[in-house]
Design a protein around this motif. Structure first.
Motif, short mmCIF file in Angstrom:
data_model
loop_
_atom_site.label_atom_id
_atom_site.label_comp_id
_atom_site.label_asym_id
_atom_site.label_seq_id
_atom_site.Cartn_x
_atom_site.Cartn_y
_atom_site.Cartn_z
N LYS A 132 46.13 91.79 67.35
CA LYS A 132 44.77 92.18 67.01
C LYS A 132 44.58 92.19 65.49
CE LYS A 132 40.74 93.88 68.02
NZ LYS A 132 40.15 95.04 68.67
N HIS A 133 45.55 92.73 64.81
CA HIS A 133 45.43 92.84 63.37
C HIS A 133 45.47 91.46 62.70
CE1 HIS A 133 45.33 95.49 59.93
NE2 HIS A 133 45.98 94.53 59.31
N GLN A 134 46.31 90.59 63.19
CA GLN A 134 46.36 89.23 62.63
C GLN A 134 45.02 88.54 62.81
OE1 GLN A 134 48.96 87.64 60.91
NE2 GLN A 134 49.70 89.74 60.87
N GLY A 135 44.41 88.74 63.98
CA GLY A 135 43.11 88.13 64.24
C GLY A 135 42.03 88.67 63.31
N LYS A 136 42.12 89.96 62.99
CA LYS A 136 41.12 90.59 62.13
C LYS A 136 41.10 90.01 60.72
CE LYS A 136 40.71 95.32 63.88
NZ LYS A 136 40.95 96.71 63.48
N ILE A 137 42.26 89.54 60.27
CA ILE A 137 42.34 89.04 58.89
C ILE A 137 41.32 87.92 58.67
CG2 ILE A 137 43.81 87.85 57.21
CD1 ILE A 137 46.21 89.26 58.57
N HIS A 138 41.26 87.00 59.63
CA HIS A 138 40.34 85.89 59.47
C HIS A 138 38.90 86.40 59.41
CE1 HIS A 138 38.52 81.89 60.27
NE2 HIS A 138 39.49 81.55 59.45
N CYS A 139 38.61 87.31 60.31
CA CYS A 139 37.27 87.89 60.38
C CYS A 139 36.88 88.55 59.05
CB CYS A 139 37.26 88.88 61.55
SG CYS A 139 35.81 89.88 61.73
N ALA A 140 37.78 89.34 58.48
CA ALA A 140 37.45 90.10 57.28
C ALA A 140 37.14 89.21 56.07
CB ALA A 140 38.58 91.06 56.93
N TYR A 141 37.87 88.10 55.95
CA TYR A 141 37.70 87.27 54.76
C TYR A 141 36.73 86.11 54.96
CZ TYR A 141 41.19 89.99 52.44
OH TYR A 141 41.85 91.04 51.85
N CYS A 142 36.14 86.01 56.14
CA CYS A 142 35.31 84.85 56.43
C CYS A 142 33.89 85.22 56.83
CB CYS A 142 35.93 84.02 57.55
SG CYS A 142 37.66 83.69 57.26
N ASN A 143 33.67 86.48 57.19
CA ASN A 143 32.35 86.86 57.69
C ASN A 143 31.72 87.99 56.89
OD1 ASN A 143 34.03 85.74 60.14
ND2 ASN A 143 31.88 85.37 60.64
N GLY A 144 32.09 88.07 55.62
CA GLY A 144 31.38 88.96 54.73
C GLY A 144 31.77 90.43 54.73
N HIS A 181 35.93 79.99 52.99
CA HIS A 181 35.57 78.67 53.51
C HIS A 181 34.60 77.96 52.59
CE1 HIS A 181 37.00 80.71 57.14
NE2 HIS A 181 37.59 79.54 57.32
N ASN A 182 34.57 76.64 52.74
CA ASN A 182 33.66 75.80 51.96
C ASN A 182 33.88 75.94 50.46
OD1 ASN A 182 32.35 74.87 54.37
ND2 ASN A 182 31.33 76.86 54.43
N ASN A 183 35.10 76.21 50.08
CA ASN A 183 35.46 76.20 48.67
C ASN A 183 36.97 76.00 48.57
OD1 ASN A 183 36.83 78.82 48.77
ND2 ASN A 183 34.77 79.71 48.93
N SER A 184 37.48 76.03 47.34
CA SER A 184 38.89 75.67 47.16
C SER A 184 39.85 76.77 47.57
CB SER A 184 39.14 75.24 45.71
OG SER A 184 38.60 76.19 44.85
#
Ligand code: C2O
Length: 226
Positions: free
Chosen positions: A87-99, A116-119
């Motif tokens: 669960k926590h691993q999955g949250k990482i993507h969410c936190a840094y990608c959806n504001g 995303h959409n940058n370097s």
């Protein structure tokens, strides 16, 4: 730009950017890390005495698959707020990608942090795939770099094959194309990790310093135009 990491990890808010149907977001948009975390420990490259070889998914041995299944089971059995849990691993993507974080440290609290959409795309996901490792400087950071070597546009690997795979694997019958079709939920899908390891395999020039490599495999699509 370039953006900095959040200075205060507790400044995190619900990650609802890019989630069209927040009320029915089946994975939940509360992606903040637990507040009791201690100071992060800087990563050091591991001593490499033997390279671990990552085989392509279609050539996994039964023993390898069994090990993988055990690892998944162990991660899923951990309490949700354990940083090593699924669960926590999955949250990482969410936190840094959806504001979930803003660029307050940069003096732009009105701008959200997004990888995303940058370097930041390649280095962020590389760290994420290795779970505890460091970015390799010998890598492409996407196309269209500005003079500082950063970019505010998606490179072709990201915008092309990368995003196409997310949309293709996401389920359009779910409210937000969960799991793979939305950033907030992609990290909960096991295929996400295979997909991003492959993205890294395509992009990264020297991963050996981190102690692993990929088994060579055929690239039949190189000869065929899309
Ligand atoms: Cu952060 Cu494949 O996306």
């Amino acid at each position: 730009y370039p953006i900095t990491a959040p200075d205060d990890i507790s400044s995190c808010v619900a990650a609802t950017d890019g989630v069209p149907d927040v009320a029915n977001a089946v994975r939940g948009t509360a992606c903040c890390p637990p507040s009791s975390q201690t100071t992060p420990v800087p990563y050091v490259l591991p001593p490499v005495d033997q390279l671990r070889v990552r085989p392509p998914a279609d050539r996994l041995t039964p023993e390898y698959i069994e090990k993988y299944q055990e690892a998944m089971k162990a991660m899923k059995a951990l309490p949700d707020d354990d940083p090593r849990s699924w669960k926590h691993q999955g949250k990482i993507h969410c936190a840094y990608c959806n504001g979930a974080y803003s660029q307050e440290m940069n003096g732009h609290p009105e701008l959200k942090i997004s990888v995303h959409n940058n370097s930041l795309f390649f280095p962020f996901h590389r760290w994420y795939m290795i779970a505890d490792t460091t970015a390799n400087p010998d890598a492409f950071f996407g196309t269209n770099p500005n003079p500082e070597g950063t970019s505010i546009f998606a490179g072709k690997v990201e915008s092309g094959i990368h995003t196409a795979m997310h949309i293709w694997v996401g389920n359009p019958r779910m409210p937000n194309n969960e799991d793979m079709g939305n950033f907030y939920s992609a990290g909960y899908e096991p295929a996400f990790y295979l997909h991003h390891s492959n993205v890294d395999r395509i992009d990264c020039l020297d991963i050996n310093k981190m102690g692993y490599t990929y088994e060579p495999s055929r690239l039949p699509w190189l000869q065929s135009r899309p």
